[in-house]
Scaffold this active site. Structure first.
Site, PDB file in Angstrom:
ATOM      1  CG  ASP A  53       3.932  -1.273   6.691  1.00  0.00           C
ATOM      2  OD1 ASP A  53       3.831  -0.489   7.648  1.00  0.00           O
ATOM      3  OD2 ASP A  53       3.217  -2.281   6.562  1.00  0.00           O
ATOM      4  CG  HIS A  80       0.175  -0.586   8.601  1.00  0.00           C
ATOM      5  ND1 HIS A  80       1.279  -1.386   8.740  1.00  0.00           N
ATOM      6  CD2 HIS A  80      -0.611  -0.839   9.688  1.00  0.00           C
ATOM      7  CE1 HIS A  80       1.176  -2.094   9.862  1.00  0.00           C
ATOM      8  NE2 HIS A  80       0.031  -1.788  10.445  1.00  0.00           N
ATOM      9  CB  SER A 111      -0.656  -4.677  11.946  1.00  0.00           C
ATOM     10  OG  SER A 111       0.145  -3.704  12.538  1.00  0.00           O
TER      11      SER A 111
END
Length: 528
Positions: A468, A498, A249
């Site tokens: 995602d 994710h 991320s």
């Protein structure tokens, strides 16, 4: 978590779902500045000088420091209490880094580091540094909890986590107390009246002022560029010639910035759940609006419900909650904003879709308990009503990184209609967040978008998941492109959630083979 927006308080929780299969539990910063100068703006206090100290080197007193590894204490929580300490295999230390890299021999800041040594010392490769995202996530707290999912890597790597500057044990940015956080999370974040709009902007401005009052010394120095320099210092202190790194991320942006600053020091880097480096302040909001709506569509389709009908159902529920919050078993009410947060959390992992189904059904029947519980988990609220400070660090880092700012008038005249057209569920929230996120921020942002070009670096794996929600797949392709030819190697994971590592044998084996054996897959490899 949602990168950059305020509901994104627990990115590591979503990744733990993917890596370990555990139970249910935001803007990314845009550091850097394009090399062609087109996107440069007024620099932050720690923008690199003409002679970049990160390139020129640091004093031996810093690069030669010996970590004092000790048994880890329990991480400190926002309310001052301690969480559970990690097991005895984990050791902790605090490294010294320049608080201002333009003054490398000046004042220092402590960077908290945690390590568990490789299981098979005879085949040890080196250190593998992790960042689980945020920005604002604590690696010291998250890595021991998720280490079970990295057992294969642990055989040959020392697993190393750290708290980036401004986070948790590394001089945490604190901006308000838990009572103020409770009020803010209950505020109408999609204002419909002039009074609601004024309250929203006033609270946003007060947040920044609170950061300056409580954490003014560290606040100008918490950007991603400085965190990347800290990672290179960690590499040197640990004795590694190259940096081996697994970033999720926001950690993908941090890894990309590192590769740009130190291309010759790139070892085996993996960027998973990739932040789009080409997206500016508004672009990130647009990307996330698309990503979360796409995930919501996939959720409804997976349940045999038409995406259009399912979206309309959620819009109706949120409108009803805007008029009148729902009661819950714990005595607190479920507001529109908290309900939206509760919907967001289960979209991070397909395994959590059933919990969303039950929570939505209960809310439509007049009971907001389950949605509120999901929202409180995401917002970092403890049973005693205290909140973590992760969202404080998240906002401080991203606002130090980005020059992007938007006024309420700009939101009303342009962004609100644009993002609502993409998603009537998430668009209004993300549009108004543009006005509130860095409102009257006390520190100037560094640049419009991060610079991640890394000419000459070793191949870097860039892993994107097609479903995602928080970092849409398209950003992975752009990251691979911006890293440069022969550097960015795109791996596509066809699926939901994710983060890809641990979410399928093909993609996990591909990453393991690269990190353990140096096997670089073909650019464009697809897993499902």
């Amino acid at each position: 978590m949602i990168e950059r927006v305020r509901v994104g308080a627990l990115v590591a929780a979503a990744l733990l779902l993917a890596v370990t299969g555990a139970g249910c539990g935001s803007g990314s910063g845009e550091g850097g500045g394009k090399a062609d100068g087109k996107n440069r703006a007024r620099p932050s206090a720690d923008a690199p000088a003409a002679s970049d100290p990160g390139r020129a080197g640091l004093p031996a007193s810093l690069t030669g420091q010996e970590p004092d590894w000790k048994t880890c204490k329990a991480p400190t929580q926002a309310d001052g209490s301690a969480a559970q300490a990690p097991g005895g295999e984990w050791k902790c230390a605090t490294l010294k880094a320049p608080i201002d890299y333009r003054k490398p021999a000046g004042a220092t800041i402590g960077i908290a580091v945690i390590r568990s040594e490789a299981k098979n010392s005879s085949r040890r490769i080196g250190s593998l540094l992790f960042n689980f995202g945020g920005p604002g996530g604590s690696g010291v707290a998250a890595l021991p909890k998720s280490a079970g999912g990295f057992g294969t890597l642990h055989e040959r790597y020392d697993l190393v986590g750290f708290d980036p500057r401004g986070v948790a044990e590394s001089s945490a940015v604190i901006c308000r107390d838990s009572k103020q956080s409770e009020a803010a999370f209950r505020m109408d974040s999609t204002p419909d009246t002039a009074a609601e709009e004024k309250a929203f902007i006033t609270d946003s401005t007060a947040f920044g002022a609170g950061c300056a009052k409580r954490s003014g010394t560290v606040l100008p120095h918490v950007g991603t560029t400085n965190a990347a320099r800290d990672m290179d210092l960690i590499r040197q202190v640990l004795g590694d010639d190259k940096l081996h790194y697994l970033g999720f991320s926001y950690g993908t942006e941090l890894g990309g910035v590192y590769a740009h600053l130190f291309p010759s020091r790139v070892g085996r880097l993996v960027l998973d759940a990739v932040v789009d480096p080409a997206a500016d302040f508004v672009g990130h909001a647009r990307n996330q609006t698309l990503g979360f709506q796409r995930a919501l569509d996939n959720y409804f389709t997976g349940r045999g419900v038409g995406a259009k009908d399912g979206t309309a159902r959620v819009v109706r529920l949120l409108a009803e909650l805007d008029r009148e919050p729902l009661p819950t078993d714990e005595g607190r009410t479920l507001t529109e904003g908290l309900a939206l947060t509760g919907i967001i959390l289960p979209l991070y992992s397909e395994e959590q879709w059933p919990s969303l189904t039950q929570a939505l059904s209960d809310a439509e029947s007049g009971d907001g308990t389950r949605l509120l519980a999901l929202a409180e988990s995401y917002n970092g609220r403890d049973a005693d009503g205290s909140y973590t400070a992760q969202d404080h660090a998240q906002r401080a880092i991203s606002c130090a990184d980005t020059t992007g700012r938007a006024t309420a008038a700009e939101v009303r005249s342009r962004h609100l209609a644009e993002l609502t057209a993409v998603s009537p569920v998430f668009g209004p929230y993300l549009a108004w967040d543009l006005a509130g996120w860095c409102a009257d921020w006390p520190v100037a942002g560094e640049s419009e978008t991060p610079e991640v070009a890394a000419k000459g670096a070793a191949p870097i794996l860039v892993v994107g998941t097609t479903g995602d929600p928080a970092t849409p797949y398209e950003g992975a392709r752009r990251m691979a492109d911006e890293l440069g030819a022969g550097v960015g190697v795109l791996v596509t994971n066809k699926g939901e959630g994710h983060g890809a590592y641990g979410n399928g044998e093909c993609v996990t084996d591909t990453i393991d083979a690269y990190l353990l054996e140096g096997t670089v897959p073909a650019d464009g490899k697809t897993c499902s």
